[in-house]
Design an enzyme around this catalytic site. Structure first.
Site, PDB file in Angstrom:
ATOM      1  N   GLY A 327     -14.647 -11.642  24.401  1.00 34.50           N
ATOM      2  CA  GLY A 327     -15.581 -10.694  23.830  1.00 34.50           C
ATOM      3  C   GLY A 327     -16.634 -11.376  22.975  1.00 34.50           C
ATOM      4  O   GLY A 327     -17.042 -12.516  23.216  1.00 34.50           O
ATOM      5  N   SER A 328     -17.070 -10.698  21.932  1.00 32.76           N
ATOM      6  CA  SER A 328     -18.187 -11.185  21.112  1.00 32.76           C
ATOM      7  C   SER A 328     -17.840 -12.373  20.234  1.00 32.76           C
ATOM      8  O   SER A 328     -18.722 -12.923  19.566  1.00 32.76           O
ATOM      9  CB  SER A 328     -18.702 -10.041  20.232  1.00 32.76           C
ATOM     10  OG  SER A 328     -19.287  -9.033  21.031  1.00 32.76           O
ATOM     11  N   THR A 329     -16.584 -12.804  20.224  1.00 38.12           N
ATOM     12  CA  THR A 329     -16.237 -13.981  19.420  1.00 38.12           C
ATOM     13  C   THR A 329     -16.917 -15.243  19.940  1.00 38.12           C
ATOM     14  O   THR A 329     -16.995 -16.242  19.219  1.00 38.12           O
ATOM     15  CB  THR A 329     -14.707 -14.205  19.386  1.00 38.12           C
ATOM     16  OG1 THR A 329     -14.221 -14.360  20.720  1.00 38.12           O
ATOM     17  CG2 THR A 329     -14.005 -13.028  18.718  1.00 38.12           C
TER      18      THR A 329
END
Length: 631
Positions: A327-329
């Site tokens: 994801g956005s990590t």
């Protein structure tokens, strides 16, 4: 009447016959005596050593002495794996008159089910050489020992043997880190060195116990004993003591490990914490765990089946093997890649109307905030986790450059030094898809990879290692579990360490870090609730990972979904920014959000003297400090 002729004896002939017979008899006697003397000479002189050895073998034998297995400690000296005394049931097949009858008698004496006879028979074959005892049963109870003692005269070749056996004081929380030892099986027996493992019945199966088996095991010793006609030991004649295994001190901090496990609050997930400068893994938790003590002496069929059929997969090491969309990590890493490849400058502004469109394509790739964030630069894009910005970056980079740069941070690779069974995850590329599916790569798939979705997969350990490298401004130190082996300290540099991540301007690290700090402390930060009252500067990034794909115009609504279809929640971070002491990766399956507080609480415990911020209680996954990141 005619006169009878008298019988006249031929004395000379009789003497000749007697003499010949005497000579033949004498020759035969001499030949027989010579044969007897020759045989006696052969046996007593020529074969003297052979028969002396055989004679000694009847009253003397050499027995192996198993070594003491090395102990395992945490970084503060707390004992994690010890050896406790126990009694095992063994059998020497060569000293048993009737094996089948003896095994059946054992089952009756011990009150075991009849199907144990076949199990005993199989175990009696698992040994490395003749006259070596085979392990039939471990950890005998006092009642069983007493029964065997009373019936000892009926059990030739059977012994009750005192031995040290592995015991784990904290079997569930440490289960996936330590692993466990178990009985040596037939396949392992065929591969092991008979000398090294003489008298040893257990071997490391998973985790640290498996990885450092050679160091923990030690070296077997020998003793020469005199026995009576029934094989019972009368006295010890000679001894070569065994060499104990080396003790191992791990990088794990038990306090932090327990806190991480408790923070998950019974939910499925994983937390990994690493010290960036040294690569020490401070905590590596996979939940739920399982009782590793049950595996040492042989877990029951019912217990093992229950673990296998458990829908929460307690045997699965999520920290090292669990592959999740990051994801956005991954956005901070992607931002550095965009800067390094000159597709954006830190101050460049991108307007976000709430979606991104590829050229000549009507499909809209939505930002998590449907009405968009308006004007966005690099730092704000990280702070608010703007998808449109990173769709644009991914499109400009292309999958080839994006994949290559992510590999520099270890995505798609195994980078740990000694964590057993780690998964490489998956950093997709054009070549990978062609080889895997025989299909071309599509631009829309690049956009998905740009926000950590699609084919992109990473493990919590990979995310923590990449975050530690980010905290080190690109300097790589391989994550590892062993801190000391015996008297030898394990410290970098480590073999096969990846090359450091290089960027052209040092300022770019600061630009990315400032955006990550705003995640915790900015007005729009996606983890701003978890950042309230921070006593140190912390750089972080939140993320969510879709479990299933939404349609073009569908909106995610967790309340309408079954619990196991909800998004996974992720968090990465390091602190303090100016001198990083800890880097953390957190994932909680199907949590949707609410994991930023876990990372914050764990960081407080490591950095603050009292282990918490003021009177703030430890957060759990259920605490309302949820991530606002909805991509």
């Amino acid at each position: 009447m005619p006169k009878r002729r008298g019988n006249i004896k031929d004395h000379e002939r009789e003497v000749r016959v007697f003499r010949n017979r005497s000579i033949v008899a004498a020759i035969l006697i001499l030949l027989m005596a010579g044969g007897l003397v020759s045989r006696l000479f052969y046996l007593q002189v020529i074969q003297h050593d052979v028969f002396i050895t055989r004679s000694d073998s009847n009253r003397m034998r050499v027995e192996p002495l198993p070594p003491r297995r090395g102990l395992i400690y945490d970084r503060n000296g707390e004992l994690l794996a010890e050896n406790r005394p126990t009694y095992n049931l063994t059998i020497v097949r060569e000293r048993v008159d009737d094996l089948d009858a003896t095994l059946e008698r054992l089952v009756q004496i011990l009150g075991l089910p009849e199907d144990e006879v076949e199990t005993f028979r199989e175990r009696s074959l698992q040994r490395q050489r003749p006259f070596q005892p085979a392990l039939l049963m471990s950890d005998l109870s006092e009642d069983q020992i007493a029964r065997l003692a009373v019936n000892r005269y009926l059990l030739s070749g059977v012994e009750v043997e005192a031995q040290l056996i592995r015991y784990y004081p904290d079997p569930i929380v440490m289960s996936h880190v330590l692993g466990y030892v178990g009985r040596i099986n037939a396949e392992e027996l065929a591969e092991l060195d008979p000398g090294d493992y003489a008298g040893t019945h257990f071997i490391g199966k998973t985790g640290v116990e498996y990885t450092y088996e050679d160091q923990l095991h030690g070296k077997a010793g020998l003793r020469k004993v005199e026995t009576n006609a029934r094989g019972r030991v009368l006295r010890e004649l000679d001894r070569e003591p065994p060499v104990p295994g080396k003790d191992i001190t791990l990088t794990i901090d038990s306090r932090l490990q327990h806190l991480a496990y408790d923070l998950l609050g019974g939910r499925r997930g994983a937390i990994v914490a690493i010290e960036p400068k040294s690569g020490d893994i401070l905590a590596m938790v996979s939940a739920p765990g399982f009782d590793i003590n049950k595996f040492v002496t042989g877990i029951s069929y019912d217990d093992y089946r229950a673990l296998q059929e458990n829908v929460d997969l307690p045997l699965y090491n999520r920290a090292a093997r669990g592959q999740y969309p990051p994801g956005s990590t991954i956005k901070p890493f992607e931002a550095l890649g965009a800067l390094q490849n000159r597709v954006v400058e830190p101050d460049d502004i991108i307007y976000d109307p709430g979606y991104f469109q590829l050229p000549n394509d009507t499909r809209r790739y939505h930002n998590w905030l449907r009405w968009g964030h308006g004007r966005v630069d690099l730092q704000r894009a990280i702070e608010v986790s703007n998808n449109t910005y990173f769709y644009t970056m991914a499109y400009r980079l292309g999958i080839d450059r994006l994949s290559a740069f992510m590999h520099e941070f270890g995505f798609g690779e195994v980078t740990s030094l000694d964590v057993q069974g780690t998964s490489p995850g998956l950093m997709p590329s054009r070549e990978w898809k062609r080889e895997k599916y025989n299909q071309a790569w599509y631009p829309g798939e690049t956009l998905s990879a740009g926000i950590g979705q699609g084919y992109f997969m990473a493990t919590p350990l990979q995310l923590a290692a990449a975050t530690a490298t980010l905290a080190n401004r690109g300097h790589w130190v391989r994550p590892h579990l062993a801190k000391r082996i015996g008297d030898e300290t394990v410290e970098p540099p480590f073999p096969d360490t990846k090359a450091d991540v290089q960027v052209d301007k040092r300022q770019w690290w600061d630009d990315v870090f400032e955006g990550m700090e705003e995640v915790m402390s900015g007005n729009e930060g996606t983890a701003r609730k978890a950042g309230v009252g921070l006593k140190y500067a912390m750089a972080a990034k939140t993320g969510t990972a879709q479990v299933f794909s939404l349609g073009q115009n569908e909106k995610y609504d967790a309340d309408e979904l079954a619990e196991r279809l909800r998004d996974h929640a992720l968090f990465i971070g390091f602190a303090p920014v100016e001198d990083p002491q800890i880097a953390i990766a957190v994932i909680v399956e199907n949590a949707g959000g609410g994991v930023s507080g876990l990372g914050r609480t764990l960081t407080d415990a490591w950095l603050l003297p009292n282990g918490k911020l003021g009177n703030r209680p430890g957060a759990t996954v259920n605490e309302e400090v949820e991530s606002l990141d909805g991509d």
